[in-house]
Design a protein around this motif. Sequence first.
Motif, short mmCIF file in Angstrom:
data_model
loop_
_atom_site.label_atom_id
_atom_site.label_comp_id
_atom_site.label_asym_id
_atom_site.label_seq_id
_atom_site.Cartn_x
_atom_site.Cartn_y
_atom_site.Cartn_z
N GLN A 26 -16.10 0.72 19.10
CA GLN A 26 -15.59 0.73 20.47
C GLN A 26 -15.50 -0.70 21.02
O GLN A 26 -14.49 -1.08 21.62
CB GLN A 26 -16.50 1.58 21.35
N VAL A 27 -16.52 -1.50 20.79
CA VAL A 27 -16.52 -2.89 21.25
C VAL A 27 -15.41 -3.68 20.54
O VAL A 27 -14.71 -4.48 21.17
CB VAL A 27 -17.91 -3.55 21.03
N GLN A 28 -15.23 -3.44 19.26
CA GLN A 28 -14.17 -4.14 18.52
C GLN A 28 -12.79 -3.77 19.07
O GLN A 28 -11.93 -4.65 19.20
CB GLN A 28 -14.27 -3.83 17.03
N ASN A 29 -12.59 -2.50 19.41
CA ASN A 29 -11.31 -2.10 20.00
C ASN A 29 -11.10 -2.75 21.36
O ASN A 29 -9.99 -3.19 21.69
CB ASN A 29 -11.23 -0.57 20.14
N GLN A 30 -12.15 -2.80 22.17
CA GLN A 30 -12.05 -3.45 23.47
C GLN A 30 -11.72 -4.93 23.31
O GLN A 30 -10.91 -5.48 24.07
CB GLN A 30 -13.35 -3.28 24.26
N MET A 31 -12.33 -5.56 22.31
CA MET A 31 -12.05 -6.98 22.06
C MET A 31 -10.58 -7.17 21.66
O MET A 31 -9.93 -8.11 22.11
CB MET A 31 -12.98 -7.54 20.97
N LEU A 88 -14.03 -11.25 26.97
CA LEU A 88 -14.21 -11.47 25.52
C LEU A 88 -15.57 -12.08 25.21
O LEU A 88 -16.21 -11.70 24.22
CB LEU A 88 -13.10 -12.36 24.98
N ALA A 89 -16.02 -13.00 26.04
CA ALA A 89 -17.34 -13.60 25.83
C ALA A 89 -18.43 -12.54 25.95
O ALA A 89 -19.36 -12.48 25.13
CB ALA A 89 -17.58 -14.73 26.83
N SER A 90 -18.31 -11.68 26.95
CA SER A 90 -19.28 -10.61 27.14
C SER A 90 -19.25 -9.63 25.97
O SER A 90 -20.30 -9.21 25.46
CB SER A 90 -18.98 -9.88 28.45
N LEU A 91 -18.05 -9.25 25.55
CA LEU A 91 -17.91 -8.32 24.43
C LEU A 91 -18.43 -8.92 23.13
O LEU A 91 -19.01 -8.21 22.30
CB LEU A 91 -16.46 -7.89 24.27
N GLN A 92 -18.26 -10.22 22.96
CA GLN A 92 -18.77 -10.89 21.76
C GLN A 92 -20.30 -10.81 21.72
O GLN A 92 -20.89 -10.56 20.67
CB GLN A 92 -18.30 -12.35 21.71
N THR A 93 -20.92 -10.99 22.88
CA THR A 93 -22.38 -10.87 22.97
C THR A 93 -22.81 -9.45 22.60
O THR A 93 -23.77 -9.26 21.83
CB THR A 93 -22.86 -11.22 24.39
N LYS A 100 -26.78 -6.81 15.04
CA LYS A 100 -28.21 -6.98 14.75
C LYS A 100 -28.89 -5.61 14.66
O LYS A 100 -29.73 -5.39 13.78
CB LYS A 100 -28.89 -7.83 15.81
N GLN A 101 -28.54 -4.72 15.59
CA GLN A 101 -29.10 -3.37 15.55
C GLN A 101 -28.73 -2.66 14.26
O GLN A 101 -29.56 -1.98 13.65
CB GLN A 101 -28.58 -2.53 16.73
N MET A 102 -27.48 -2.82 13.84
CA MET A 102 -27.01 -2.18 12.62
C MET A 102 -27.78 -2.71 11.41
O MET A 102 -28.18 -1.94 10.53
CB MET A 102 -25.51 -2.44 12.44
N ALA A 103 -28.00 -4.01 11.36
CA ALA A 103 -28.76 -4.61 10.26
C ALA A 103 -30.19 -4.07 10.26
O ALA A 103 -30.76 -3.78 9.18
CB ALA A 103 -28.77 -6.13 10.38
N GLU A 104 -30.78 -3.91 11.43
CA GLU A 104 -32.14 -3.38 11.54
C GLU A 104 -32.20 -1.93 11.04
O GLU A 104 -33.12 -1.55 10.30
CB GLU A 104 -32.59 -3.45 13.00
#
Length: 128
Positions: A26-31, A88-93, A100-104
């Motif tokens: 979803q975030v990638q689509n918004q970006m 975009l800056a907010s979405l990148q964050t 990081k959550q996915m890696a965890e």
Amino acid sequence: MADEANRSAFIEIQGRMIETTGKLKQVQNQMRNKEGEKKRAYLTLEELKPLSDDTNTYKSIGRTFVLEPKSVLMEEQEQKLKDSEAALASLQTSKEYLEKQMAEVETNLRELLQQDPGIARQIMSMSV
């Protein structure tokens, strides 16, 4: 008893992984959408710059075109450009946080599968 606990832990981790993956997409689509908005605003600005100040410029509102001074259109496009960059800056964050959550979650899943190889066999037999 430990087998049931591992199974419920796997189901929880799997749910978190699905949820995080969905949010990340979803975030990638918004970006992607904001990148498009930013590019349109930039290109519109580039087209407006060489025009003289007394040129008739029109703003599209639905199906209607309204006569607007060039300066108003320039300001609107500059504001869209700034807003898109901020979004975009907010979405990148957000994207970095979700990665990081996915890696965890992946690490937790690996640890669970190493701890109980039997559950890995069960998972493989279920997916076939």
